[in-house]
Design a protein around this motif. Structure first.
Motif, PDB file in Angstrom:
ATOM      1  N   VAL A  52       3.411  12.849  -6.265  1.00  0.00           N
ATOM      2  CA  VAL A  52       3.337  13.703  -5.083  1.00  0.00           C
ATOM      3  C   VAL A  52       2.216  13.258  -4.151  1.00  0.00           C
ATOM      4  O   VAL A  52       2.355  13.349  -2.919  1.00  0.00           O
ATOM      5  CB  VAL A  52       3.146  15.182  -5.497  1.00  0.00           C
ATOM      6  CG1 VAL A  52       1.822  15.388  -6.228  1.00  0.00           C
ATOM      7  CG2 VAL A  52       3.238  16.095  -4.290  1.00  0.00           C
ATOM      8  N   ASP A  53       1.111  12.738  -4.713  1.00  0.00           N
ATOM      9  CA  ASP A  53       0.019  12.299  -3.841  1.00  0.00           C
ATOM     10  C   ASP A  53       0.447  11.113  -2.979  1.00  0.00           C
ATOM     11  O   ASP A  53      -0.010  10.972  -1.837  1.00  0.00           O
ATOM     12  CB  ASP A  53      -1.213  11.932  -4.672  1.00  0.00           C
ATOM     13  CG  ASP A  53      -0.993  10.716  -5.557  1.00  0.00           C
ATOM     14  OD1 ASP A  53      -1.588   9.664  -5.296  1.00  0.00           O
ATOM     15  OD2 ASP A  53      -0.208  10.818  -6.519  1.00  0.00           O
ATOM     16  N   LEU A  54       1.334  10.258  -3.495  1.00  0.00           N
ATOM     17  CA  LEU A  54       1.813   9.115  -2.726  1.00  0.00           C
ATOM     18  C   LEU A  54       2.661   9.583  -1.550  1.00  0.00           C
ATOM     19  O   LEU A  54       2.574   9.024  -0.446  1.00  0.00           O
ATOM     20  CB  LEU A  54       2.611   8.179  -3.636  1.00  0.00           C
ATOM     21  CG  LEU A  54       3.204   6.931  -2.982  1.00  0.00           C
ATOM     22  CD1 LEU A  54       2.130   6.122  -2.267  1.00  0.00           C
ATOM     23  CD2 LEU A  54       3.917   6.065  -4.019  1.00  0.00           C
ATOM     24  N   VAL A  55       3.471  10.599  -1.768  1.00  0.00           N
ATOM     25  CA  VAL A  55       4.286  11.150  -0.676  1.00  0.00           C
ATOM     26  C   VAL A  55       3.380  11.719   0.420  1.00  0.00           C
ATOM     27  O   VAL A  55       3.589  11.479   1.616  1.00  0.00           O
ATOM     28  CB  VAL A  55       5.222  12.248  -1.217  1.00  0.00           C
ATOM     29  CG1 VAL A  55       5.990  12.904  -0.070  1.00  0.00           C
ATOM     30  CG2 VAL A  55       6.197  11.670  -2.232  1.00  0.00           C
ATOM     31  N   PHE A 256      -6.967   4.812   2.538  1.00  0.00           N
ATOM     32  CA  PHE A 256      -7.207   3.687   1.633  1.00  0.00           C
ATOM     33  C   PHE A 256      -7.763   4.179   0.293  1.00  0.00           C
ATOM     34  O   PHE A 256      -7.335   3.739  -0.771  1.00  0.00           O
ATOM     35  CB  PHE A 256      -8.185   2.713   2.286  1.00  0.00           C
ATOM     36  CG  PHE A 256      -8.526   1.523   1.426  1.00  0.00           C
ATOM     37  CD1 PHE A 256      -7.728   0.395   1.431  1.00  0.00           C
ATOM     38  CD2 PHE A 256      -9.648   1.544   0.603  1.00  0.00           C
ATOM     39  CE1 PHE A 256      -8.036  -0.701   0.640  1.00  0.00           C
ATOM     40  CE2 PHE A 256      -9.966   0.453  -0.193  1.00  0.00           C
ATOM     41  CZ  PHE A 256      -9.167  -0.668  -0.180  1.00  0.00           C
ATOM     42  N   CYS A 257      -8.712   5.083   0.347  1.00  0.00           N
ATOM     43  CA  CYS A 257      -9.317   5.615  -0.875  1.00  0.00           C
ATOM     44  C   CYS A 257      -8.288   6.387  -1.696  1.00  0.00           C
ATOM     45  O   CYS A 257      -8.212   6.237  -2.917  1.00  0.00           O
ATOM     46  CB  CYS A 257     -10.491   6.522  -0.515  1.00  0.00           C
ATOM     47  SG  CYS A 257     -11.325   7.273  -1.932  1.00  0.00           S
ATOM     48  N   GLY A 258      -7.487   7.218  -1.022  1.00  0.00           N
ATOM     49  CA  GLY A 258      -6.480   8.002  -1.732  1.00  0.00           C
ATOM     50  C   GLY A 258      -5.453   7.134  -2.440  1.00  0.00           C
ATOM     51  O   GLY A 258      -4.990   7.463  -3.533  1.00  0.00           O
ATOM     52  N   CYS A 259      -5.082   6.013  -1.831  1.00  0.00           N
ATOM     53  CA  CYS A 259      -4.111   5.105  -2.457  1.00  0.00           C
ATOM     54  C   CYS A 259      -4.735   4.290  -3.584  1.00  0.00           C
ATOM     55  O   CYS A 259      -4.134   4.112  -4.648  1.00  0.00           O
ATOM     56  CB  CYS A 259      -3.529   4.154  -1.413  1.00  0.00           C
ATOM     57  SG  CYS A 259      -2.438   4.909  -0.201  1.00  0.00           S
ATOM     58  N   SER A 260      -5.944   3.805  -3.378  1.00  0.00           N
ATOM     59  CA  SER A 260      -6.549   2.889  -4.346  1.00  0.00           C
ATOM     60  C   SER A 260      -6.970   3.584  -5.637  1.00  0.00           C
ATOM     61  O   SER A 260      -7.080   2.933  -6.675  1.00  0.00           O
ATOM     62  CB  SER A 260      -7.758   2.196  -3.719  1.00  0.00           C
ATOM     63  OG  SER A 260      -8.749   3.134  -3.353  1.00  0.00           O
ATOM     64  N   MET A 261      -7.190   4.885  -5.619  1.00  0.00           N
ATOM     65  CA  MET A 261      -7.667   5.564  -6.818  1.00  0.00           C
ATOM     66  C   MET A 261      -6.574   5.689  -7.886  1.00  0.00           C
ATOM     67  O   MET A 261      -6.862   6.096  -9.013  1.00  0.00           O
ATOM     68  CB  MET A 261      -8.217   6.955  -6.459  1.00  0.00           C
ATOM     69  CG  MET A 261      -7.188   7.943  -5.967  1.00  0.00           C
ATOM     70  SD  MET A 261      -7.944   9.460  -5.295  1.00  0.00           S
ATOM     71  CE  MET A 261      -8.770  10.128  -6.740  1.00  0.00           C
ATOM     72  N   ARG A 262      -5.336   5.295  -7.577  1.00  0.00           N
ATOM     73  CA  ARG A 262      -4.256   5.361  -8.561  1.00  0.00           C
ATOM     74  C   ARG A 262      -3.627   3.999  -8.855  1.00  0.00           C
ATOM     75  O   ARG A 262      -2.473   3.915  -9.276  1.00  0.00           O
ATOM     76  CB  ARG A 262      -3.148   6.311  -8.076  1.00  0.00           C
ATOM     77  CG  ARG A 262      -3.528   7.772  -7.966  1.00  0.00           C
ATOM     78  CD  ARG A 262      -3.903   8.402  -9.296  1.00  0.00           C
ATOM     79  NE  ARG A 262      -2.862   8.303 -10.290  1.00  0.00           N
ATOM     80  CZ  ARG A 262      -1.862   9.181 -10.425  1.00  0.00           C
ATOM     81  NH1 ARG A 262      -1.768  10.205  -9.604  1.00  0.00           N
ATOM     82  NH2 ARG A 262      -0.967   9.038 -11.375  1.00  0.00           N
TER      83      ARG A 262
END
Length: 367
Positions: A52-55, A256-262
């Motif tokens: 869901v975070d990716l969406v 960028f931070c939100g994507c890279s943390m996963r």
């Protein structure tokens, strides 16, 4: 040379500030595009699901492009130029373009932080921790809704004498944005540092938190220009442009931070030589509180009298060499069974593939 009065200034090409804005967006958005593409590759090829975070981050990514388009529209009507260079037509068109630009900026950081909170919600089953995450999320949603409603209503730049109102909204948003950024960075710290991490794991987590902290730095760097905008309105079109450069960097850095943390599964699969996410500990039994045997049992139970919970290990086989074997469930190799109300110390067990903790979801998601 005498200055030309407003209304007679010729149309000029982009100045250095406007060029710098385009460059700042191009560089930061490029990195956002790369890391978002990697997340989708990971989701489709490796973990076989779209979280869901990716969406949510994809929505932020699209909104960031819209934000830049609104800036280009403002540039065509004086954004980034001194007031003396503009005529009345420019100022009218500038006011029309200011509303969508402001609303877009108010929304994007909030949406990005909600995506991060979706990830942070999973790393600790404690009811108190999760209540804190939900409280932060509700607060972000509430102040964003309030500020967007005020901007689109009584502070609408198309109305007369609303400049001071808009400046107050900008100041309130800047302060609340800094506080919420700090909250998102600080929330996982007690959980992360309570786990038995190796030095490389601590370094990898520190890098993630450092990226998150850089978003806070951008928010703080914007603040003096917001204050300056409120103190003087004689050259607001130029001051707003300086503010906008920091806003662009902040927005894209947050994505960028939100994507890279996963990105753990991707790095484990294709860059295992880095060893950043290795959960193996070569120091033996030091500082490890074990329960039961050190064998390959698929079920590990903790003492119910200590308010601990039951965990089920999936797809953990002794000697398994598959680096993705720990990504079978959304929370990693260990799936929580229970209400998630444990507040006791995190216990560490050994399964077939090395050391695992009751907070293994944290280890799986962030490191």
């Amino acid at each position: 040379m005498d200055q030309l009065p407003p209304g007679n200034a010729p149309r000029l090409p982009y100045n250095s500030l406007q060029h710098g804005t385009v460059v700042a967006f191009g560089i930061t958005y490029f990195f956002c595009t790369v890391v978002l593409a990697l997340r989708y590759f990971q989701a489709i090829k490796l973990v076989k699901r779209v979280e869901v975070d990716l969406v949510i981050l994809t929505l932020s990514y699209g909104a960031a492009l819209v934000y830049f388009v609104t800036m280009l529209n403002l540039m065509a009507n004086g954004w980034g130029r001194h007031m003396v260079e503009l005529n009345m037509t420019d100022l009218i068109e500038f006011s029309k373009g200011l509303l969508p630009n402001t609303l877009t900026y108010l929304i994007i950081p909030a949406v990005t932080k909600l995506a991060m909170l979706c990830v942070l919600f999973k790393i600790n089953p404690s009811i108190y921790y999760r209540a804190g995450v939900v409280a932060v999320g509700i607060s972000i949603f509430a102040y964003t809704l309030t500020l967007t409603s005020i901007t689109g209503g009584p502070c609408n730049p198309m109305k007369e004498n609303t400049l001071k109102c808009l400046e107050n909204v900008a100041l309130a948003q800047a302060a609340l944005n800094i506080v919420s950024d700090l909250a998102v960075v600080v929330l996982p710290l007690p959980t992360v540092f309570s786990l038995q991490f190796s030095m490389k794991q601590k370094i990898s987590v520190s890098c993630i938190l450092a990226i998150g902290s850089s978003v806070v730095i951008c928010s703080i760097a914007r603040l003096p220009y917001v204050i300056q905008l409120g103190e003087t309105t004689a050259d607001s079109t130029y001051t707003e442009a300086i503010l906008g450069v920091w806003s662009i960097v902040e927005v894209n850095l947050g994505i960028f931070c939100g994507c890279s943390m996963r990105l753990k599964p991707l790095i484990v699969r294709y860059l295992p030589q880095l060893g950043l996410f290795s959960s193996r500990n070569t120091s033996g039994h030091n500082n490890i509180k074990s329960h039961g045997s050190w064998g390959t049992s698929k079920e590990l139970r903790t003492d119910p009298r200590k308010a601990q919970h039951t965990y089920q290990l999936h797809s953990v086989q002794k000697g398994s060499s598959d680096p993705l074997s720990s990504f079978e469930s959304p929370l990693g190799a260990s799936t929580l069974r229970g209400a998630g109300t444990s507040t006791g110390p995190i216990q560490v067990h050994r399964g077939g593939d090395g050391l695992r903790s009751d907070g293994d979801s944290t280890d799986t998601i962030l490191t």
